[in-house]
Design a protein around this motif. Structure first.
Motif, short mmCIF file in Angstrom:
data_model
loop_
_atom_site.label_atom_id
_atom_site.label_comp_id
_atom_site.label_asym_id
_atom_site.label_seq_id
_atom_site.Cartn_x
_atom_site.Cartn_y
_atom_site.Cartn_z
N ASN A 255 1.64 6.48 -1.34
CA ASN A 255 3.01 6.22 -1.99
C ASN A 255 3.40 7.52 -2.90
O ASN A 255 4.57 7.59 -3.24
N ASP B 222 -3.72 2.25 -5.11
CA ASP B 222 -2.60 1.63 -5.88
C ASP B 222 -1.12 2.20 -5.57
O ASP B 222 -0.77 3.04 -5.24
N ASP B 223 -0.36 0.94 -5.16
CA ASP B 223 1.01 0.91 -4.75
C ASP B 223 1.05 1.49 -3.48
O ASP B 223 2.39 1.88 -2.84
N THR B 224 -0.18 1.53 -2.70
CA THR B 224 -0.05 1.76 -1.26
C THR B 224 -0.61 0.81 -0.29
O THR B 224 -0.04 0.10 0.46
N ASP C 35 -4.42 6.16 0.14
CA ASP C 35 -4.36 5.87 -1.51
C ASP C 35 -4.55 4.35 -1.57
O ASP C 35 -4.37 3.66 -0.71
N ASP D 97 -0.88 12.34 -3.30
CA ASP D 97 -1.19 11.85 -1.86
C ASP D 97 -0.88 12.92 -0.98
O ASP D 97 -1.41 12.92 0.02
#
Ligand SMILES: [Mg+2]
Length: 234
Positions: free
Chosen positions: A174, A10-12, A8, A179
């Protein structure tokens, strides 16, 4: 053991949710100038949820939902100037610099020497592509998929196009909802890396029977070593 590892974005791999957190703060301050103080967060959330079916995920959907919420919560008193400032905020979010998580490039570079890698991100096509480009990480990924949602059907379609059995697929991200859950339900594997800030939408409960198909590591720096130990166990 794994023939494809997907990440992933975004934010990963990079910060994302903090832009939205800032956006919600600015929205709250804007509405305070109209003497609207109560239940703003919840109203925005409900508006976003209703609008996913029209606009999908991403900044444009967020900006349109804020405008809609502003009209509703001020009973139409919101000025065109303030609507303009919400549109400007959306553009600022769309052009914000990419800030990679610590260890992101090292982890991806390291693993790309051992496995084919894929990036799977959901949201606005133009924005997600621009972020991948700006991140400098595109060169490590054999495949980049920008999808409108990350459902079981989305993953099934991607894997079937690649003639890949889910049992040989690992997803890193995340979000339990986007995910982890759909991938393990399909018979794949997943590594959850919790982010300090994650959108509440991305939470999920995992049914007990699926726990053995997913793992958790604290950060990207731990990922290569963890996969190495998994491989040694296998
Ligand atoms: Mg994410």
């Amino acid at each position: 053991m794994f023939r494809l590892i997907a990440f992933d974005a975004d934010d990963t791999l990079w910060h994302n949710e903090r832009l939205y957190t800032k956006g919600r703060d600015r929205f709250r301050r804007l509405l305070a100038s109209y003497d609207v103080h109560d239940a703003i967060e919840e109203y925005v959330h409900q508006t976003e949820m209703r609008n996913i079916r029209y606009y999908g995920f991403g900044v444009m959907s967020f900006a349109l939902s804020l405008i809609e919420a502003a009209i509703d919560l001020t009973h139409g008193r919101i000025s065109s100037g303030d609507i303009g400032s919400l549109l400007d905020m959306g553009k600022e979010m769309l052009t914000a610099d990419i800030d990679l998580f610590e260890g992101a490039e090292e982890a991806v570079a390291h693993l790309s020497a051992q496995y084919p890698l894929m990036l799977i991100t959901k949201g606005d096509l133009l924005h997600q592509q621009a972020k991948v480009e700006q991140s400098g990480l595109a060169k490590y990924f054999r495949h980049v998929e920008v999808v409108s949602d990350k459902s079981e059907a989305t993953y099934r379609a991607i894997l079937s196009r690649l003639h890949l059995d889910p049992a040989h697929f690992l997803m890193v991200g995340n979000s339990l909802r986007s995910d982890i859950l759909p991938v393990v339900r399909l018979g794949g594997w997943a590594v959850h890396i919790p982010a300090e800030l994650s959108w509440s939408y991305e939470e999920a409960e995992l049914p007990g029977g699926l726990h053995e198909r997913y793992f958790e590591v604290r950060n990207l720096g731990e990922l290569p070593g963890f996969l190495e130990s998994l491989r040694n166990q296998a």
